[in-house]
Design an enzyme around this catalytic site. Structure first.
Site, short mmCIF file in Angstrom:
data_model
loop_
_atom_site.label_atom_id
_atom_site.label_comp_id
_atom_site.label_asym_id
_atom_site.label_seq_id
_atom_site.Cartn_x
_atom_site.Cartn_y
_atom_site.Cartn_z
N GLY A 288 0.63 -1.21 0.05
CA GLY A 288 0.03 0.15 0.03
C GLY A 288 0.81 1.43 -0.08
N ILE A 289 0.33 2.25 0.75
CA ILE A 289 0.83 3.50 0.40
C ILE A 289 1.29 4.30 2.02
CG2 ILE A 289 -1.52 4.75 0.51
CD1 ILE A 289 -0.42 6.96 -0.91
N ALA B 288 4.52 5.61 4.98
CA ALA B 288 5.94 5.80 5.25
C ALA B 288 6.28 4.25 5.46
CB ALA B 288 6.16 6.35 6.53
N GLU C 277 -3.01 -3.51 -5.40
CA GLU C 277 -4.23 -2.51 -5.78
C GLU C 277 -3.52 -1.35 -6.21
OE1 GLU C 277 -6.67 -2.27 -2.41
OE2 GLU C 277 -6.64 -0.38 -2.38
N GLY D 136 -8.88 -2.70 -0.16
CA GLY D 136 -8.50 -3.76 -0.67
C GLY D 136 -7.83 -4.83 0.30
N1 COA Z 1 -5.98 4.22 18.62
C1 COA Z 1 -6.25 5.69 18.53
N2 COA Z 1 -5.78 6.48 17.53
C2 COA Z 1 -5.05 5.78 16.62
C3 COA Z 1 -4.68 4.21 16.73
C4 COA Z 1 -5.31 3.69 17.96
N3 COA Z 1 -5.30 2.24 18.23
N4 COA Z 1 -4.09 3.74 15.79
C5 COA Z 1 -3.76 4.95 15.02
N5 COA Z 1 -4.09 5.86 15.68
C6 COA Z 1 -4.24 7.14 15.12
C7 COA Z 1 -2.64 7.92 14.81
O1 COA Z 1 -2.32 8.63 16.03
C8 COA Z 1 -2.81 8.94 13.60
O2 COA Z 1 -3.71 10.07 14.08
P1 COA Z 1 -3.44 11.30 13.25
O3 COA Z 1 -4.18 11.25 12.21
O4 COA Z 1 -4.05 12.51 14.15
O5 COA Z 1 -1.94 11.55 13.23
C9 COA Z 1 -3.79 8.03 12.78
O6 COA Z 1 -4.87 7.44 13.63
C10 COA Z 1 -3.50 7.20 11.76
O7 COA Z 1 -2.67 6.30 12.27
P2 COA Z 1 -1.42 5.66 11.44
O8 COA Z 1 -0.97 4.46 12.33
O9 COA Z 1 -0.41 6.70 11.14
O10 COA Z 1 -2.33 5.02 10.12
P3 COA Z 1 -1.72 5.35 8.83
O11 COA Z 1 -1.86 6.67 8.31
O12 COA Z 1 -0.55 4.45 8.37
O13 COA Z 1 -2.95 4.50 7.97
C11 COA Z 1 -4.43 2.59 8.07
C12 COA Z 1 -3.51 2.97 8.40
C13 COA Z 1 -4.79 1.28 8.57
C14 COA Z 1 -5.63 3.70 8.64
C15 COA Z 1 -4.77 2.59 6.47
O14 COA Z 1 -3.63 1.80 5.83
C16 COA Z 1 -6.04 1.92 6.06
O15 COA Z 1 -6.88 2.87 5.88
N6 COA Z 1 -6.01 0.68 5.53
C17 COA Z 1 -7.28 0.17 5.40
C18 COA Z 1 -7.47 -0.21 4.06
C19 COA Z 1 -6.44 -0.99 3.20
O16 COA Z 1 -5.56 -1.46 4.17
N7 COA Z 1 -6.55 -0.92 1.97
C20 COA Z 1 -5.39 -1.56 1.36
C21 COA Z 1 -4.24 -0.79 1.11
S1 COA Z 1 -3.75 -0.42 -0.54
#
Ligand code: COA
Length: 438
Positions: A215-216, A218, A238, A336
């Protein structure tokens, strides 16, 4: 009528095109960078003319202006995925969310489960045979064009022309609005030390000759960077970003060991910078296919040595992964993730792996850390990947392989990769939860 005559007769201004949208219509936007910025702006400028127009789409990097409170009587946002530009409307109640697996969306359009009144998309100018190209998206966009009663297109000559399921004849589009503008660029995020550590554990799980879905963000970018030492990798994903292009240029990706679509990187959309868009232009190495092909678990299952890598927000002791909500707050969407997790476990060669990577902690607004590994998922959160589907969870403290493990074994493995400052607390919770010694 020849195609030139069709095209000329259907050309109009953005204002006239969005003037065809009626109150109560469902308007679906092409996915991601396929959305047409000029048409969306014109629709929002024309807000006063509408009442209750539903605006629906998956991931979007656009303004999301239609989801703002000031327009709540004009537009109703209905997300198939949500992000920073639209999330608030769901939280505040005037927007809504529809849970769905990405690979099923074209079928929902086709079968009328989600009927479309208006589909808005961005396309290239027609070629000499009258075919436009959707450039950076195939996903649900192609079926959106097929299923909608009315198709409005922004014709943008800056879009790359790509191969695969991306061509659409001018006769399928009802209005053409010519607006040339640069495609939005999404720049890579420089990985920090934690992302690099997670990436190291993931890279160890990837063999030469693997087919990757990634995915996308860091962590995915750090993983891709770490793969330059591997050989004969393939892409069936995807999406891809600039990080994959960098890896391709090192020679680590050849797509030659793939069992499906050998020699080609297959994706359903891409996101990146102009460098990636230029690479994609008329490049037969890259093929965009619709999401009901790319993400369908039956397609994924036919990929050899598949490794799927996605992210999670919270994992409970049983291995249930919450990836798209934080308690009752809808944070993103299922996307996905489950398509690939399921496909990986169904792989015909029996070698598929699915990894959920995440930092062991998240920071709350006041700066305090919370563990992402928890005894119970947050109240109101939705399970994205179920405990029967989950395979490997990776944090900066290691990898927990969960398939075939009992509940207690899973919890012990997960506590072992939790942040050290939470492990004692989690061990105590283990003893309460399972009525057994940790
Ligand atoms: N409880 C409370 N807050 C949480 C948390 C938890 N357990 N885990 C993360 N957060 C908060 C973080 O502090 C961060 O807050 P901010 O927006 O204020 O900075 C935010 O949620 C995002 O967390 P992070 O761990 O940085 O996530 P990310 O930006 O790397 O995204 C997903 C991760 C899971 C949200 C993202 O990958 C996603 O939407 N996945 C579902 C769809 C998918 O997997 N598709 C296939 C990919 S191609």
């Amino acid at each position: 009528m020849n195609w030139q005559a069709i095209y000329e007769s259907r050309k109009c201004s953005a204002k006239d095109a969005v003037g065809l949208i009626k109150s109560g219509d469902r308007v679906v936007l092409a996915h991601c960078l396929g959305e047409p910025p000029a048409l969306i702006q014109a629709m929002v400028d024309n807000a006063e003319a509408y009442e209750g127009v539903e605006v629906m789409h998956m991931l979007s990097f656009g303004s999301g202006a239609y989801s703002r409170k000031e327009y709540k009587n004009n537009f109703r946002y209905n997300g198939l995925f949500t992000s920073a530009n639209t999330r608030l409307s769901i939280e505040e109640g005037y927007g809504d969310f529809t849970p769905v697996f990405f690979h099923e969306i074209p079928g929902y359009f086709k079968r009328g489960i989600i009927p479309i009144d208006v589909f808005m998309v961005q396309v290239t100018p027609p070629d000499k045979h009258g075919f436009c190209n959707t450039g950076i998206v195939a996903d649900y966009t192609m079926q959106g064009i097929e299923s909608a009663k009315l198709v409005l297109a922004q014709v943008n000559d800056r879009l790359p022309v790509t191969y695969g399921d991306t061509t659409v004849h001018v006769s399928k589009i009802d209005r053409f609005v010519e607006v040339s503008e640069p495609i939005m660029e999404i720049f890579p995020v420089e990985p920090d030390e934690t992302a690099k550590k997670i990436a190291e554990y993931c890279v160890d799980l990837i063999d030469d000759g693997s087919t990757l879905q990634i995915g996308i963000g860091a962590v995915p970018d750090a993983i891709v960077k770490g793969l330059s030492c591997k050989k004969d990798l393939g892409i069936h994903s995807e999406l891809i970003t600039d990080a994959v292009l960098d890896l391709y240029e090192t020679g680590a990706i050849t797509n030659q060991a793939k069992s499906m679509d050998k020699g080609k990187m297959v994706v359903t959309f891409f996101i990146g910078t102009k460098r990636l868009y230029d690479f994609a232009d008329y490049n037969r190495v890259l093929e965009l296919r619709t999401v009901d092909y790319v993400n369908h678990p039956a397609t994924v299952a036919r990929c050899s040595n598949l490794v799927s890598i996605n992210a999670g927000l919270e994992v409970d002791f049983m291995g249930q992964v919450v990836s798209d909500s934080i308690k009752t707050r809808q944070y993103s969407g299922v996307g996905g993730q489950v398509d690939f997790v399921r496909g990986a476990s169904m792989t015909l060669d029996g070698k598929g792996k699915s990894i959920i990577s995440m930092t062991s902690t998240a920071k709350k607004k006041d700066g305090t850390l919370i563990s992402k590994i928890v005894p119970y998922i947050g109240h109101g959160a939705a399970v994205t990947t179920s405990r029967c589907d989950v395979d490997i969870i990776v944090t900066e403290y290691g990898a927990a392989k969960l398939k075939g493990k009992t509940l207690k074994q899973r919890a012990r493995a997960l506590i072992g990769i939790a942040h050290p400052s939470f492990r004692d607390e989690l061990a105590e919770e283990f003893e309460k939860r399972f009525n057994a010694k940790f």
